[in-house]
Write a protein that holds these residues in place. Structure first.
Motif, PDB file in Angstrom:
ATOM      1  N   UNK A  83     -16.893   1.346   1.955  1.00 61.35           N
ATOM      2  CA  UNK A  83     -15.687   0.530   1.877  1.00 61.35           C
ATOM      3  C   UNK A  83     -14.511   1.278   2.507  1.00 61.35           C
ATOM      4  N   UNK A  84     -13.657   0.533   3.203  1.00 65.44           N
ATOM      5  CA  UNK A  84     -12.464   1.127   3.802  1.00 65.44           C
ATOM      6  C   UNK A  84     -11.232   0.624   3.069  1.00 65.44           C
ATOM      7  N   UNK A  85     -10.275   1.516   2.880  1.00 63.79           N
ATOM      8  CA  UNK A  85      -9.067   1.183   2.142  1.00 63.79           C
ATOM      9  C   UNK A  85      -8.098   0.322   2.928  1.00 63.79           C
ATOM     10  N   UNK A  86      -7.022  -0.067   2.249  1.00 64.94           N
ATOM     11  CA  UNK A  86      -5.998  -0.934   2.841  1.00 64.94           C
ATOM     12  C   UNK A  86      -5.381  -0.300   4.074  1.00 64.94           C
ATOM     13  N   UNK A  87      -5.214   1.035   4.055  1.00 64.98           N
ATOM     14  CA  UNK A  87      -4.566   1.707   5.171  1.00 64.98           C
ATOM     15  C   UNK A  87      -5.461   1.803   6.395  1.00 64.98           C
ATOM     16  N   UNK A  88      -6.757   1.506   6.259  1.00 67.25           N
ATOM     17  CA  UNK A  88      -7.681   1.586   7.381  1.00 67.25           C
ATOM     18  C   UNK A  88      -8.062   0.194   7.898  1.00 67.25           C
ATOM     19  N   UNK A  89      -8.469  -0.697   6.985  1.00 69.30           N
ATOM     20  CA  UNK A  89      -8.951  -1.994   7.450  1.00 69.30           C
ATOM     21  C   UNK A  89      -7.931  -3.116   7.276  1.00 69.30           C
ATOM     22  N   UNK A  90      -6.751  -2.813   6.728  1.00 71.69           N
ATOM     23  CA  UNK A  90      -5.766  -3.863   6.506  1.00 71.69           C
ATOM     24  C   UNK A  90      -6.030  -4.605   5.212  1.00 71.69           C
ATOM     25  N   UNK A  91      -5.135  -5.513   4.861  1.00 67.48           N
ATOM     26  CA  UNK A  91      -5.302  -6.267   3.625  1.00 67.48           C
ATOM     27  C   UNK A  91      -3.972  -6.806   3.128  1.00 67.48           C
ATOM     28  N   UNK A  92      -3.893  -6.994   1.820  1.00 75.31           N
ATOM     29  CA  UNK A  92      -2.731  -7.632   1.207  1.00 75.31           C
ATOM     30  C   UNK A  92      -2.074  -6.669   0.224  1.00 75.31           C
ATOM     31  N   UNK A  93      -0.755  -6.566   0.327  1.00 63.87           N
ATOM     32  CA  UNK A  93       0.050  -5.714  -0.556  1.00 63.87           C
ATOM     33  C   UNK A  93       1.000  -6.631  -1.315  1.00 63.87           C
ATOM     34  N   UNK A  94       0.863  -6.692  -2.641  1.00 61.22           N
ATOM     35  CA  UNK A  94       1.695  -7.575  -3.457  1.00 61.22           C
ATOM     36  C   UNK A  94       2.386  -6.778  -4.553  1.00 61.22           C
ATOM     37  N   UNK A  95       3.627  -7.161  -4.844  1.00 62.04           N
ATOM     38  CA  UNK A  95       4.319  -6.648  -6.027  1.00 62.04           C
ATOM     39  C   UNK A  95       4.675  -7.850  -6.892  1.00 62.04           C
ATOM     40  N   UNK A  96       4.158  -7.863  -8.121  1.00 58.16           N
ATOM     41  CA  UNK A  96       4.373  -8.987  -9.036  1.00 58.16           C
ATOM     42  C   UNK A  96       5.288  -8.551 -10.172  1.00 58.16           C
ATOM     43  N   UNK A  97       6.278  -9.398 -10.479  1.00 57.38           N
ATOM     44  CA  UNK A  97       7.137  -9.168 -11.638  1.00 57.38           C
ATOM     45  C   UNK A  97       6.521  -9.802 -12.871  1.00 57.38           C
ATOM     46  N   UNK A  98       6.528  -9.094 -13.988  1.00 54.43           N
ATOM     47  CA  UNK A  98       5.926  -9.568 -15.234  1.00 54.43           C
ATOM     48  C   UNK A  98       7.032 -10.009 -16.189  1.00 54.43           C
TER      49      UNK A  98
END
Length: 564
Positions: free
Chosen positions: A42-57
């Motif tokens: 498996x490759x991480x977000x910094x290698x294969x790209x993806x989604x970065x979310x910040x959710x407020x609770x």
């Protein structure tokens, strides 16, 4: 020789196993049925790209809800214990404050004693007058409760993400009321994002008929006009909050207005039916045992619910006490259905119907999403998306390309130096170094770990201290040869005498890596994982396998001279 034979067998077996696990990363073996492993790294977000979310609770909303339930419980318990009171209310429910109104000083003393006896670990009396006693959650209790809400939200989100098979998501707390979510790989990111944003807060609420739908529509139209807002230009959750705040004092106590999507409307914005609902039923998604897609008598999809034992009893009591009334099934403040209660419903089963007016595929997708959300767990607090970043795989490909180039150059320099300085033993060390890197990738693949850029840095560091072990061994062999010992004695003593220093160095490095793994998050943990794996493979390849190679050359092939 017998010992050498067994050590050779173990070394060959280890190298073969590494090749078996690494090869699927290099060659497509999905069609090869007999190959024992199909797993890939498996490759991480910094290698294969993806989604970065910040959710407020919405932690304050949970505390407010908890305070409301506490008020109902205190009323019931004081009535049961014959403690006289006029009312129990809260002007600051989001801070966990409760005010008990009494008639006289004797009533005040009885209430204070009741709180001291029943809630000594939860509530503290902060002020009192002749006619009231004000209590609030202990700060330690409130902080612990808020932290548990965050942690439960994180676990629930993790369960939901796992439903869609996103490999190695990173989900962690950020500050007092935020959750950071990183999802490597874009294939499942959209579904995961949709699932996260569906808070799936389920409530069963009795419909109040103190106001008719027509009266509610008139009242809502008036507050929309006065506030210059409507459902089309306002997010639904904000719209519901604004409507209920504007109608405060005009609605009966302990009621709230939620909406149902009209049968023929494609979205709730296009057509919404208001419901006046009672807020004191205290039956929600936490009482659920299971949720799955089923079908009604006409073959239309619906969501079937199964309560746990405590929830089944609550549901039976709720339906038994409200025969002839409507009970709304509310998901995320949206009324999904509001069937009439014809009789007490025992057995702990219920159904969410999805209404008509849509194609079957659309209804099926909604039923699957609702059941998946509920089965993965109801979030204890509402979430608000505060930040979204999409990390493109091009950036990761560029970064990993540079990391590869750096690794190749570094490895080439090390190999050239080792061969030039240690000659034959330098060749052995270089072979062992290659097997070491092969072993690292094999174990990363086996464990299903995720390779990130900090992980690549960990591999680079592993190469450094792996070569260091061979330097120690070679220098010890040189010393033995200078003392006039033969090649067999020099090799044996060289490995034996260098072993204590190698073990000390690896133990201290492993201790540091364990601390990073335990206390670190995200990239730090990735670095620590590759570092720990590198220690294991270094001991195997650069110490064990290299000794097997040298012993084979010296003892089996009777090599008389080995340049060091």
């Amino acid at each position: 020789m017998e010992g050498l034979r067994w050590r050779t067998f173990v070394a060959v077996l280890g190298v073969a196993a590494s090749l078996v696990w690494v090869l699927p990363n290099l060659v497509n073996l999905s069609e090869v049925s007999w190959w024992p492993s199909k797993q890939k790294l498996n490759y991480g977000l910094d290698i294969q790209g993806g989604l970065h979310l910040v959710m407020g609770v919405d932690v304050d909303g949970v505390v407010k809800e908890s305070t409301t339930r506490l008020i109902s419980t205190i009323k019931a318990e004081m009535t049961k214990d014959n403690v006289a009171y006029a009312d129990v209310k809260s002007e600051k429910p989001e801070s966990g404050e409760v005010q008990v109104v009494v008639a006289d000083a004797a009533g005040k003393a009885a209430v204070e004693k009741f709180i001291s006896d029943k809630y000594s670990t939860v509530l503290q009396v902060v002020s009192s007058t002749d006619t009231s006693v004000t209590a609030r959650y202990f700060d330690a209790y409130l902080n612990d409760y808020k932290n548990r809400v965050i942690q439960q939200s994180i676990e629930t989100i993790r369960n939901r993400i796992d439903e869609f098979g996103v490999a190695e998501p990173s989900i962690s707390q950020q500050g007092a009321n935020r959750i950071l979510i990183q999802l490597p790989g874009m294939a499942d990111a959209e579904k995961a994002k949709q699932l996260i944003n569906t808070t799936a807060k389920l409530d069963f609420m009795i419909v109040s008929h103190e106001k008719t739908p027509q009266e509610l529509q008139v009242m809502i139209a008036e507050v929309e006009k006065a506030g210059n807002f409507n459902m089309e230009n306002t997010k639904y959750s904000d719209y519901v909050t604004r409507v209920n705040e504007a109608l405060a004092g005009k609605l009966p106590e302990k009621t709230v207005v939620y909406f149902e999507k009209a049968p023929n409307a494609t979205t709730i914005d296009a057509g919404a039916i208001p419901y006046l609902l009672k807020t004191d039923t205290d039956l929600g998604g936490g009482a659920l045992d299971d949720a799955f897609v089923g079908y009604d008598q006409y073959g239309s999809p619906q969501v079937s619910l199964q309560f746990n034992s405590a929830g089944a009893q609550k549901f039976a009591d709720l339906t038994g006490n409200n025969v002839g009334k409507q009970m709304a099934i509310v998901l995320d403040k949206i009324v999904k259905s509001a069937p009439s209660v014809r009789d007490r419903i025992a057995g702990g089963s219920a159904v969410i119907t999805l209404g008509g007016g849509r194609d079957r595929n659309g209804m099926m997708e909604e039923a699957k999403m609702i059941s998946t959300s509920l089965r993965a767990g109801a979030l204890p607090a509402s979430l608000e998306q505060l930040e979204e970043r999409r990390v493109g795989p091009t950036l990761g490909a560029d970064a990993i390309g540079k990391a590869k180039l750096g690794s190749y150059v570094g490895a080439a320099i090390i190999i050239i130096f080792m061969i030039a300085y240690y000659k034959s033993m330098g060749v052995v060390a270089s072979v062992a170094l290659g097997l070491n890197i092969l072993g690292i990738f094999a174990l990363l693949t086996t464990f299903g770990a995720t390779l990130t850029l900090p992980g690549i840095a960990g591999i680079a560091l592993t190469v450094g201290f792996a070569v260091d072990a061979n330097v120690l061994i070679n220098e010890r062999i040189r010393e033995e040869l200078r003392m006039g010992h033969g090649i067999k004695v020099a090799v044996a003593e060289g490995y034996n005498r260098a072993m204590s220093a190698i073990i000390d160095a690896n133990v201290t490095t492993a201790a540091t890596a364990v601390v990073l793994l335990y206390f670190g998050t995200g990239p730090v943990r990735g670095f620590a994982v590759t570092l720990l794996i590198g220690i294991v493979t270094s001991m195997f390849a650069n110490v064990f396998v290299s000794k097997v190679i040298v012993d084979t050359l010296v003892n089996k092939f009777n090599l008389k001279k080995l340049s060091v």
